[in-house]
Scaffold this motif. Structure first.
Motif, mmCIF file in Angstrom:
data_model
loop_
_atom_site.group_PDB
_atom_site.id
_atom_site.type_symbol
_atom_site.label_atom_id
_atom_site.label_comp_id
_atom_site.label_asym_id
_atom_site.label_seq_id
_atom_site.Cartn_x
_atom_site.Cartn_y
_atom_site.Cartn_z
ATOM 1 N N THR A 172 -9.154 0.581 -2.352
ATOM 2 C CA THR A 172 -8.440 0.457 -3.620
ATOM 3 C C THR A 172 -9.020 -0.634 -4.500
ATOM 4 O OG1 THR A 172 -6.419 1.240 -2.544
ATOM 5 C CG2 THR A 172 -6.160 0.126 -4.661
ATOM 6 N N THR B 281 -10.109 0.077 -8.225
ATOM 7 C CA THR B 281 -9.563 -0.670 -9.353
ATOM 8 C C THR B 281 -10.657 -1.014 -10.356
ATOM 9 O OG1 THR B 281 -7.809 -1.612 -7.965
ATOM 10 C CG2 THR B 281 -8.314 -2.760 -10.033
ATOM 11 N N THR C 276 -10.726 0.587 -14.095
ATOM 12 C CA THR C 276 -10.702 -0.387 -15.185
ATOM 13 C C THR C 276 -11.829 -0.138 -16.173
ATOM 14 O OG1 THR C 276 -9.716 -2.064 -13.737
ATOM 15 C CG2 THR C 276 -10.789 -2.853 -15.737
ATOM 16 N N ALA D 71 -2.170 3.691 -5.882
ATOM 17 C CA ALA D 71 -1.903 2.259 -5.729
ATOM 18 C C ALA D 71 -2.391 1.482 -6.945
ATOM 19 C CB ALA D 71 -2.573 1.734 -4.459
ATOM 20 N N ALA D 72 -3.568 1.837 -7.447
ATOM 21 C CA ALA D 72 -4.106 1.144 -8.620
ATOM 22 C C ALA D 72 -3.240 1.401 -9.850
ATOM 23 C CB ALA D 72 -5.536 1.601 -8.882
ATOM 24 N N GLY E 243 0.061 -0.319 -9.725
ATOM 25 C CA GLY E 243 -0.188 -1.752 -9.789
ATOM 26 C C GLY E 243 -0.450 -2.258 -11.187
ATOM 27 N N THR F 184 -3.132 -0.810 -13.338
ATOM 28 C CA THR F 184 -4.441 -0.434 -13.863
ATOM 29 C C THR F 184 -4.303 0.840 -14.701
ATOM 30 O OG1 THR F 184 -5.562 -1.394 -11.952
ATOM 31 C CG2 THR F 184 -6.813 0.183 -13.257
ATOM 32 N N GLY G 12 -6.942 -3.784 -15.747
ATOM 33 C CA GLY G 12 -6.850 -3.619 -14.303
ATOM 34 C C GLY G 12 -6.433 -4.912 -13.641
ATOM 35 N N SER H 180 -2.810 -3.861 -7.580
ATOM 36 C CA SER H 180 -3.296 -2.788 -6.709
ATOM 37 C C SER H 180 -2.955 -3.066 -5.256
ATOM 38 C CB SER H 180 -4.811 -2.630 -6.872
ATOM 39 O OG SER H 180 -5.138 -2.208 -8.182
ATOM 40 N N GLY I 64 0.577 -2.305 -4.736
ATOM 41 C CA GLY I 64 0.723 -0.851 -4.682
ATOM 42 C C GLY I 64 0.371 -0.291 -3.321
#
Length: 346
Positions: A81, A85, A89, A279-280, A283, A285, A292, A297, A300
């Protein structure tokens, strides 16, 4: 002819300064406040999940061994992750991370590789991951392929090659120095070595994204590629580096998975791309790029891993887990879209 050229040069600095997405999103009091609120909300969700787990299965969920297992499982997908990310980003996407983990894990556990011991397995896993990331980067940055298409092609190719190498069989690791990292005797103050590796990757990833020129260029490319180009950033080279970085993270994760499972399988890393992207996104992003956060992340990842653990302890079907994850992704994207519309950025 001289007048338009001069005007274009005068306009160029404005193009570089005006787009809000180009500036690193980790700076500024307003963004810092929004980021803190988001992270606090994620911590609240994580705390609520821990309460749910402790209420439904207090003896099993709150056991030290189970918490160590949750952190260990989160570590592997967490490393993936971190790389994801960076890619998101920058305005890209990598759907091949799970397949790259699978290919790296089976290539690093062949009998020929295991003859070189610990160093051979680690080196092979990282090289295979970096190599796959390099192919993705070249196709996207210099070949002009859309990230979705290029990484889908890598997903299919890497999965197919992993299946061919293993012939559908599990490759058992016999190198003791690798297996020893997964036993309790290797824990440091009760913390599994894989969690320490994950922590190191997170710290390095945060520093690179928020405290280096590379990180600022990543934000700039994701926020406004044309403005980044006018500012002197080699956008294609930056994108190449980012996909190589994603591949590096997959190689590290593959080695960690080898340590945890003690084997290499072509099915390793299944749906890692879903978990990493989800997850990103939750979180903080942005899928559109330009913003980002590594810390978000990580939170997440912990949320998704905790959900999976609670579902498993309560004997809920895997299909229910995937439905829940899909719903969370949809909600996160809708919240992002709604927030951007309110700020007039879309």
């Amino acid at each position: 002819m001289t007048q338009p050229a001069s005007a274009a040069r005068q306009d160029a600095p404005n193009l570089v300064k005006t787009p809000p997405q180009q500036e690193p999103k980790g700076s500024g009091p307003a963004f810092g406040l929004r980021l803190d609120l988001r992270n606090l909300s994620l911590l609240g969700v994580l705390a609520a999940l821990i309460v749910v787990g402790g209420f439904t299965k207090p003896d099993e969920f709150l056991a030290i061994s189970n918490l160590q297992l949750v952190l260990t499982q989160a570590s592997i997908i967490g490393v993936v992750t971190v790389g994801m990310t960076f890619v998101i980003t920058s305005g890209g996407i990598d759907l091949s991370v799970g397949a790259m983990v699978a290919l790296a894990s089976v290539w690093a556990t062949t009998l020929a590789t295991q003859e070189y011991g610990f160093a051979g397995i680690l080196f092979t896993a990282i090289v295979v991951g970096v190599g796959c990331g390099l192919v993705n980067g070249v196709l996207i940055a210099y070949g002009g392929l859309v990230p979705f298409i290029a990484t889908i092609a890598m997903l299919a190719s890497a999965r197919g090659l992993a299946l061919q190498i293993t012939d559908g069989k599990t490759q058992i690791v016999t190198v003791d120095s690798v297996l020893d990292l997964g036993v309790k005797d290797a824990y440091v103050l009760g913390i599994p070595p894989l969690v320490l590796i994950f922590a190191a990757v997170v710290v390095i990833g945060w520093l690179v994204l928020n405290r280096t020129t590379f990180g600022r260029r990543t934000f700039a490319v994701g926020g406004n590629p044309e403005a980044a180009r006018l500012a002197g950033i080699d956008v294609r080279r930056q994108r190449l580096y980012l996909y190589v970085l994603s591949g590096l993270c997959c190689g590290i994760a593959a080695f960690m998975l080898i340590v945890l499972a003690g084997s290499g399988q072509n099915t390793n890393g299944n749906l890692y791309e879903l978990d990493a992207i989800a997850a990103a996104i939750i979180g903080g992003t942005l899928l559109s790029g330009g913003r980002g956060t590594v810390v978000g992340s990580v939170l997440g990842v912990l949320i998704f891993t905790t959900i999976t653990n609670i579902f498993a302890l309560n004997n809920l079907e895997t299909a229910v887990q995937q439905i829940a994850k899909g719903a969370i992704i949809v909600v996160a994207v809708l919240v992002q879209h709604h927030t951007l519309r309110r700020r007039g950025q879309t």
